[in-house]
Enzyme design. Structure first.
Site, PDB file in Angstrom:
ATOM      1  N   ASP A 126      10.139   0.745  20.219  1.00 48.40           N
ATOM      2  CA  ASP A 126       9.771   1.387  21.485  1.00 48.40           C
ATOM      3  C   ASP A 126      10.766   0.958  22.548  1.00 48.40           C
ATOM      4  O   ASP A 126      10.793  -0.212  22.912  1.00 48.40           O
ATOM      5  CB  ASP A 126       8.344   0.984  21.864  1.00 48.40           C
ATOM      6  N   THR A 179      13.319  -2.318  23.152  1.00 52.72           N
ATOM      7  CA  THR A 179      14.675  -1.939  23.534  1.00 52.72           C
ATOM      8  C   THR A 179      14.921  -2.067  25.029  1.00 52.72           C
ATOM      9  O   THR A 179      16.066  -2.019  25.461  1.00 52.72           O
ATOM     10  CB  THR A 179      14.983  -0.491  23.115  1.00 52.72           C
ATOM     11  N   ALA A 180      13.871  -2.219  25.820  1.00 49.40           N
ATOM     12  CA  ALA A 180      14.027  -2.251  27.279  1.00 49.40           C
ATOM     13  C   ALA A 180      14.659  -3.553  27.743  1.00 49.40           C
ATOM     14  O   ALA A 180      14.424  -4.611  27.162  1.00 49.40           O
ATOM     15  CB  ALA A 180      12.671  -2.072  27.952  1.00 49.40           C
ATOM     16  N   SER A 207       2.622   9.977  28.241  1.00 47.45           N
ATOM     17  CA  SER A 207       1.991  10.982  27.384  1.00 47.45           C
ATOM     18  C   SER A 207       1.031  10.365  26.379  1.00 47.45           C
ATOM     19  O   SER A 207       0.237  11.073  25.764  1.00 47.45           O
ATOM     20  CB  SER A 207       3.064  11.768  26.626  1.00 47.45           C
ATOM     21  N   GLY A 241       6.431  12.889  26.683  1.00 50.43           N
ATOM     22  CA  GLY A 241       6.921  12.632  28.028  1.00 50.43           C
ATOM     23  C   GLY A 241       6.433  11.281  28.533  1.00 50.43           C
ATOM     24  O   GLY A 241       5.736  10.534  27.833  1.00 50.43           O
ATOM     25  N   HIS A 279       3.476  -4.113  28.867  1.00 48.12           N
ATOM     26  CA  HIS A 279       3.540  -3.774  27.437  1.00 48.12           C
ATOM     27  C   HIS A 279       3.273  -5.012  26.580  1.00 48.12           C
ATOM     28  O   HIS A 279       2.530  -4.950  25.599  1.00 48.12           O
ATOM     29  CB  HIS A 279       4.912  -3.183  27.078  1.00 48.12           C
ATOM     30  N   ARG A 280       3.882  -6.128  26.947  1.00 52.32           N
ATOM     31  CA  ARG A 280       3.669  -7.373  26.192  1.00 52.32           C
ATOM     32  C   ARG A 280       2.204  -7.782  26.205  1.00 52.32           C
ATOM     33  O   ARG A 280       1.652  -8.189  25.180  1.00 52.32           O
ATOM     34  CB  ARG A 280       4.510  -8.503  26.782  1.00 52.32           C
TER      35      ARG A 280
END
Length: 174
Positions: free
Chosen positions: A82, A33-34, A11, A8, A48-49
């Site tokens: 991801d 992919t975002a 998670s 989730g 994230h980067r």
């Protein structure tokens, strides 16, 4: 080994995938992919980067995720994707979703099945909640569930994460 890592929101699935990629001690290609369609998503992508090791190569897949995996999957490397549900959402929201989704889904499944390098696939498990009220959300749940089942069939390991803890559903324990 091909691994599907489900969980989730928050998670620990992405952190687990990153830890597994690092443990391979091989060059890593991170396939993102975002798409930053608003300020909040742009901030998430930036976080994230910043968290990823600087020496990892990053590819932005767009909807052609299968082709990106094929291009990144070089012998002796690790490919980390991801996340699959963001990719799926973008396809479902595309103007040509009815033709693009089956084509890109097939290309993804072919690329994963053919992949001969370490492959880590991260995706949100969304099928444990209530049935959504609108048609697009129900279709998303159906498509994500089918995609996860098909990927689980061709991956050697499937992991479900909750509260930062991995539960191996298929394959060797961690």
């Amino acid at each position: 080994m091909r691994q599907l890592i489900l969980g989730g929101v928050r998670s620990g699935k992405s952190r687990l995938a990153e830890r597994l990629a690092t443990a391979c001690d091989a060059p890593v290609t991170y396939i993102a992919t975002a798409e930053a369609r608003d300020d909040e998503m742009a901030a998430r992508i930036a976080a994230h980067r910043a968290h990823r090791p600087a020496h990892w190569q990053t590819m932005e897949a767009g909807v052609a995720l299968g082709a990106a995996i094929e291009a990144a999957a070089q012998p002796g490397t690790v490919v980390l994707v991801d996340c699959l549900t963001l990719w799926l959402t973008q396809l479902l929201c595309a103007a040509d979703a009815d033709t693009a989704l089956p084509q890109q889904r097939e290309a993804l499944l072919d690329a994963v099945s053919a992949c001969q390098t370490e492959l880590l696939l991260v995706s949100n498990e969304t099928g444990m909640g209530i049935m959504p009220m609108d048609a697009l959300s129900r279709r998303f749940g159906d498509e994500a569930g089918r995609l996860h089942q098909d990927l689980a069939a061709c991956c050697e390991r499937v992991i479900l994460t909750a509260a930062g803890l991995p539960l191996v559903l298929k394959g060797d324990p961690l």
